[in-house]
Motif scaffolding. Structure first.
Motif, PDB file in Angstrom:
ATOM      1  N   ALA A  87     -63.485  -1.865 -79.900  1.00  0.00           N
ATOM      2  CA  ALA A  87     -63.744  -0.438 -79.695  1.00  0.00           C
ATOM      3  C   ALA A  87     -64.433   0.202 -80.898  1.00  0.00           C
ATOM      4  CB  ALA A  87     -62.434   0.290 -79.405  1.00  0.00           C
ATOM      5  N   ILE A  88     -64.073  -0.228 -82.115  1.00  0.00           N
ATOM      6  CA  ILE A  88     -64.619   0.397 -83.321  1.00  0.00           C
ATOM      7  C   ILE A  88     -65.839  -0.340 -83.852  1.00  0.00           C
ATOM      8  CG2 ILE A  88     -64.085   0.930 -85.747  1.00  0.00           C
ATOM      9  CD1 ILE A  88     -61.204   1.473 -84.843  1.00  0.00           C
ATOM     10  N   CYS A  89     -65.818  -1.659 -83.839  1.00  0.00           N
ATOM     11  CA  CYS A  89     -66.931  -2.441 -84.413  1.00  0.00           C
ATOM     12  C   CYS A  89     -68.072  -2.678 -83.421  1.00  0.00           C
ATOM     13  CB  CYS A  89     -66.404  -3.776 -84.941  1.00  0.00           C
ATOM     14  SG  CYS A  89     -65.186  -3.600 -86.272  1.00  0.00           S
ATOM     15  N   HIS A  90     -67.757  -2.725 -82.121  1.00  0.00           N
ATOM     16  CA  HIS A  90     -68.791  -2.951 -81.098  1.00  0.00           C
ATOM     17  C   HIS A  90     -68.583  -1.976 -79.932  1.00  0.00           C
ATOM     18  CE1 HIS A  90     -69.827  -6.687 -83.179  1.00  0.00           C
ATOM     19  NE2 HIS A  90     -68.534  -6.964 -83.209  1.00  0.00           N
ATOM     20  N   PRO A  91     -68.679  -0.672 -80.198  1.00  0.00           N
ATOM     21  CA  PRO A  91     -68.359   0.328 -79.165  1.00  0.00           C
ATOM     22  C   PRO A  91     -69.227   0.248 -77.914  1.00  0.00           C
ATOM     23  CG  PRO A  91     -69.464   1.339 -81.054  1.00  0.00           C
ATOM     24  CD  PRO A  91     -69.114  -0.053 -81.461  1.00  0.00           C
ATOM     25  N   LEU A  92     -70.504  -0.116 -78.078  1.00  0.00           N
ATOM     26  CA  LEU A  92     -71.397  -0.180 -76.911  1.00  0.00           C
ATOM     27  C   LEU A  92     -71.044  -1.336 -75.987  1.00  0.00           C
ATOM     28  CD1 LEU A  92     -74.834   0.628 -78.611  1.00  0.00           C
ATOM     29  CD2 LEU A  92     -73.293   2.175 -77.384  1.00  0.00           C
ATOM     30  N   ARG A  93     -70.474  -2.380 -76.541  1.00  0.00           N
ATOM     31  CA  ARG A  93     -70.110  -3.549 -75.731  1.00  0.00           C
ATOM     32  C   ARG A  93     -68.661  -3.484 -75.232  1.00  0.00           C
ATOM     33  NH1 ARG A  93     -71.362  -8.732 -79.097  1.00  0.00           N
ATOM     34  NH2 ARG A  93     -70.826  -9.687 -77.081  1.00  0.00           N
ATOM     35  N   TYR A  94     -67.931  -2.465 -75.652  1.00  0.00           N
ATOM     36  CA  TYR A  94     -66.508  -2.360 -75.294  1.00  0.00           C
ATOM     37  C   TYR A  94     -66.257  -2.403 -73.782  1.00  0.00           C
ATOM     38  CZ  TYR A  94     -61.712  -0.599 -75.081  1.00  0.00           C
ATOM     39  OH  TYR A  94     -60.365  -0.453 -74.808  1.00  0.00           O
ATOM     40  N   PRO A  95     -66.978  -1.601 -72.965  1.00  0.00           N
ATOM     41  CA  PRO A  95     -66.702  -1.617 -71.515  1.00  0.00           C
ATOM     42  C   PRO A  95     -66.951  -2.973 -70.858  1.00  0.00           C
ATOM     43  CG  PRO A  95     -68.011   0.308 -72.125  1.00  0.00           C
ATOM     44  CD  PRO A  95     -68.018  -0.612 -73.307  1.00  0.00           C
ATOM     45  N   SER A  96     -67.875  -3.747 -71.404  1.00  0.00           N
ATOM     46  CA  SER A  96     -68.190  -5.032 -70.785  1.00  0.00           C
ATOM     47  C   SER A  96     -67.291  -6.171 -71.287  1.00  0.00           C
ATOM     48  CB  SER A  96     -69.661  -5.401 -71.055  1.00  0.00           C
ATOM     49  OG  SER A  96     -69.901  -5.534 -72.446  1.00  0.00           O
ATOM     50  N   ILE A  97     -66.661  -5.975 -72.457  1.00  0.00           N
ATOM     51  CA  ILE A  97     -65.783  -7.020 -73.021  1.00  0.00           C
ATOM     52  C   ILE A  97     -64.324  -6.777 -72.653  1.00  0.00           C
ATOM     53  CG2 ILE A  97     -64.925  -8.082 -75.152  1.00  0.00           C
ATOM     54  CD1 ILE A  97     -67.636  -7.515 -76.422  1.00  0.00           C
ATOM     55  N   ILE A  98     -63.819  -5.580 -72.967  1.00  0.00           N
ATOM     56  CA  ILE A  98     -62.402  -5.261 -72.707  1.00  0.00           C
ATOM     57  C   ILE A  98     -62.290  -4.684 -71.304  1.00  0.00           C
ATOM     58  CG2 ILE A  98     -60.326  -4.131 -73.582  1.00  0.00           C
ATOM     59  CD1 ILE A  98     -61.509  -6.114 -75.526  1.00  0.00           C
ATOM     60  N   THR A  99     -62.328  -5.551 -70.338  1.00  0.00           N
ATOM     61  CA  THR A  99     -62.229  -5.150 -68.931  1.00  0.00           C
ATOM     62  C   THR A  99     -60.789  -5.327 -68.433  1.00  0.00           C
ATOM     63  OG1 THR A  99     -62.758  -7.386 -68.205  1.00  0.00           O
ATOM     64  CG2 THR A  99     -64.607  -5.872 -68.545  1.00  0.00           C
ATOM     65  N   GLU A 100     -60.566  -4.896 -67.210  1.00  0.00           N
ATOM     66  CA  GLU A 100     -59.241  -5.075 -66.603  1.00  0.00           C
ATOM     67  C   GLU A 100     -58.906  -6.558 -66.469  1.00  0.00           C
ATOM     68  OE1 GLU A 100     -56.858  -3.917 -62.468  1.00  0.00           O
ATOM     69  OE2 GLU A 100     -58.704  -2.856 -63.010  1.00  0.00           O
ATOM     70  N   ASP A 101     -59.918  -7.353 -66.174  1.00  0.00           N
ATOM     71  CA  ASP A 101     -59.732  -8.795 -66.064  1.00  0.00           C
ATOM     72  C   ASP A 101     -59.320  -9.390 -67.416  1.00  0.00           C
ATOM     73  OD1 ASP A 101     -59.908 -11.246 -64.507  1.00  0.00           O
ATOM     74  OD2 ASP A 101     -61.663 -11.733 -65.726  1.00  0.00           O
ATOM     75  N   PHE A 102     -59.942  -8.886 -68.493  1.00  0.00           N
ATOM     76  CA  PHE A 102     -59.590  -9.356 -69.844  1.00  0.00           C
ATOM     77  C   PHE A 102     -58.135  -9.020 -70.161  1.00  0.00           C
ATOM     78  CE2 PHE A 102     -58.918  -8.289 -74.308  1.00  0.00           C
ATOM     79  CZ  PHE A 102     -59.312  -9.456 -74.942  1.00  0.00           C
ATOM     80  N   VAL A 103     -57.696  -7.809 -69.813  1.00  0.00           N
ATOM     81  CA  VAL A 103     -56.321  -7.381 -70.077  1.00  0.00           C
ATOM     82  C   VAL A 103     -55.334  -8.288 -69.363  1.00  0.00           C
ATOM     83  CG1 VAL A 103     -54.644  -5.518 -69.766  1.00  0.00           C
ATOM     84  CG2 VAL A 103     -56.970  -4.984 -70.495  1.00  0.00           C
ATOM     85  N   VAL A 104     -55.611  -8.598 -68.094  1.00  0.00           N
ATOM     86  CA  VAL A 104     -54.710  -9.446 -67.309  1.00  0.00           C
ATOM     87  C   VAL A 104     -54.663 -10.861 -67.886  1.00  0.00           C
ATOM     88  CG1 VAL A 104     -54.340 -10.517 -65.055  1.00  0.00           C
ATOM     89  CG2 VAL A 104     -55.010  -8.115 -65.194  1.00  0.00           C
ATOM     90  N   LYS A 105     -55.827 -11.420 -68.205  1.00  0.00           N
ATOM     91  CA  LYS A 105     -55.881 -12.789 -68.733  1.00  0.00           C
ATOM     92  C   LYS A 105     -55.245 -12.891 -70.117  1.00  0.00           C
ATOM     93  CE  LYS A 105     -59.946 -14.406 -66.162  1.00  0.00           C
ATOM     94  NZ  LYS A 105     -61.354 -14.861 -66.242  1.00  0.00           N
ATOM     95  N   ALA A 106     -55.536 -11.918 -70.994  1.00  0.00           N
ATOM     96  CA  ALA A 106     -54.978 -11.932 -72.349  1.00  0.00           C
ATOM     97  C   ALA A 106     -53.462 -11.786 -72.314  1.00  0.00           C
ATOM     98  CB  ALA A 106     -55.596 -10.809 -73.185  1.00  0.00           C
ATOM     99  N   THR A 107     -52.974 -10.871 -71.483  1.00  0.00           N
ATOM    100  CA  THR A 107     -51.524 -10.681 -71.364  1.00  0.00           C
ATOM    101  C   THR A 107     -50.864 -11.916 -70.772  1.00  0.00           C
ATOM    102  OG1 THR A 107     -51.861  -8.298 -71.024  1.00  0.00           O
ATOM    103  CG2 THR A 107     -49.718  -9.207 -70.394  1.00  0.00           C
ATOM    104  N   GLY A 108     -51.465 -12.472 -69.723  1.00  0.00           N
ATOM    105  CA  GLY A 108     -50.919 -13.672 -69.099  1.00  0.00           C
ATOM    106  C   GLY A 108     -50.871 -14.845 -70.057  1.00  0.00           C
ATOM    107  N   PHE A 109     -51.927 -15.002 -70.865  1.00  0.00           N
ATOM    108  CA  PHE A 109     -51.961 -16.092 -71.840  1.00  0.00           C
ATOM    109  C   PHE A 109     -50.853 -15.939 -72.873  1.00  0.00           C
ATOM    110  CE2 PHE A 109     -53.341 -17.573 -76.058  1.00  0.00           C
ATOM    111  CZ  PHE A 109     -53.453 -18.929 -75.804  1.00  0.00           C
ATOM    112  N   MET A 110     -50.669 -14.724 -73.389  1.00  0.00           N
ATOM    113  CA  MET A 110     -49.640 -14.489 -74.410  1.00  0.00           C
ATOM    114  C   MET A 110     -48.240 -14.715 -73.845  1.00  0.00           C
ATOM    115  SD  MET A 110     -51.082 -14.025 -77.223  1.00  0.00           S
ATOM    116  CE  MET A 110     -52.681 -13.595 -77.937  1.00  0.00           C
TER     117      MET A 110
END
Length: 321
Positions: free
Chosen positions: A131-154
């Protein structure tokens, strides 16, 4: 001391349950601590449930950062509920006995939830970094799919890698002592009662700490070092202040969480001389973060405070109708 009367093939007596003695050196008046501990537990339950409901029902909070916060609230609630009811039962009812399966299950749950909390902090640090270092790419990287996969992995990582801790503890032979100078089933406190060699238990505990918590800590602080470097390059003081304010609450809790673990590890070495210190710190390490996390986020994050207010107003309107 309660030991079963059945003998094993090696003619040793088998322990049927452990006795949690409470806080070492203050057994006579430890029941007075039940009041602050009970208040902490009820505050933990109420605050974390409020965060979960608010994140779920407030549309403005349906963002990755708040989804991670909701998951953290679930983990905190699970950690507190794993240990606090038993601690209060010891203080209030003198219910010190705990069966071996219950004790090993508590060992697993504590390790699993602490590992999950550490993993969620990594996810939140990654979210702030992008969000801070790559704000323009934030919507395409930190998606809902990313949240689900990252949480599931942890969650999966924590659930699988902590299984050997109680399994190894259950394989030890407990034949004489069964009194644990603790309020909860700490892995090292339990296996220290074993009559056979516990080298493998200590080794896996060390490996788990370095591979899970150690690597998480390195990733988190690396992320915030990169965030700090990026923020210091900003020319606008207002933009710098806004960027720092978005991750201050995360950094406060992360510093508290990991410094607590480090202090606990160091003071464990002084356990024989001052047994109360590592035990008390171990209990507080499992009790304080679940109540501190929602309070810090509620105080530091304006969007969350506004969500609380709207939820409470909605509840009052429904009640008056």
């Amino acid at each position: 001391m309660d030991i079963s009367t059945s003998a094993t093939n090696s003619s040793h007596l088998e322990i049927s349950q452990f006795i949690l003695m409470g806080l070492p050196g203050i057994h006579e008046w430890q029941h007075w601590l039940s009041v602050p501990f009970a208040l902490l537990y009820f505050l933990t339950v109420g605050a974390n449930i409020l965060i979960m409901i608010t994140v779920q029902h407030e549309p403005s909070l349906h963002e990755p950062m708040y989804h991670f916060l909701g998951v953290l609230a679930v983990v905190d609630l699970g950690l507190a509920t794993t240990i606090m009811p038993k601690i209060l039962a010891i203080f209030w009812l003198d219910a010190k006995a705990i069966s071996l399966p219950e004790c090993f299950a508590q060992i697993y749950a504590i390790h699993c939830f602490i590992s999950m909390e550490s993993g969620i902090f990594v996810c939140m640090a990654a979210d702030r970094y992008v969000a801070i270092c790559h704000p323009l790419r934030y919507p395409s990287i930190i998606t809902e799919d990313f949240v689900v996969k990252a949480t599931g992995f942890m969650v999966l990582r924590s659930a699988l890698l902590t299984i050997p801790v109680p399994v190894l503890a259950a394989q030890r032979h407990y034949c004489s002592r069964n009194e644990i100078e603790h309020c909860l089933c700490s892995n090292l406190a339990v296996v220290s009662l074993a009559c056979d060699d516990i080298t493998v238990n200590k080794f896996y505990q060390l490996v788990l700490a370095w591979t899970l918590v150690g690597s998480d800590m390195a990733l988190v602080f690396s992320s915030y070092a990169l965030i700090l470097c990026s923020v210091l390059r900003l020319e606008s003081a207002e933009a710098m202040s806004k960027a720092l304010s978005t991750c201050t609450s995360h950094l406060i809790l992360i510093l508290f969480f990991y410094s607590n673990i480090i202090v606990l590890s160091v003071t464990h070495l002084a356990g024989k001389k001052f047994p109360l210190i590592p035990v008390l710190l171990n209990v507080l390490n499992n009790v304080i973060p679940p109540v501190l996390n929602p309070m810090v986020y509620a105080l530091r994050m304006q969007e969350l405070r506004l969500g609380f207010q709207r939820l409470l107003i909605l509840g009052q309107d429904k009640f008056t109708k």
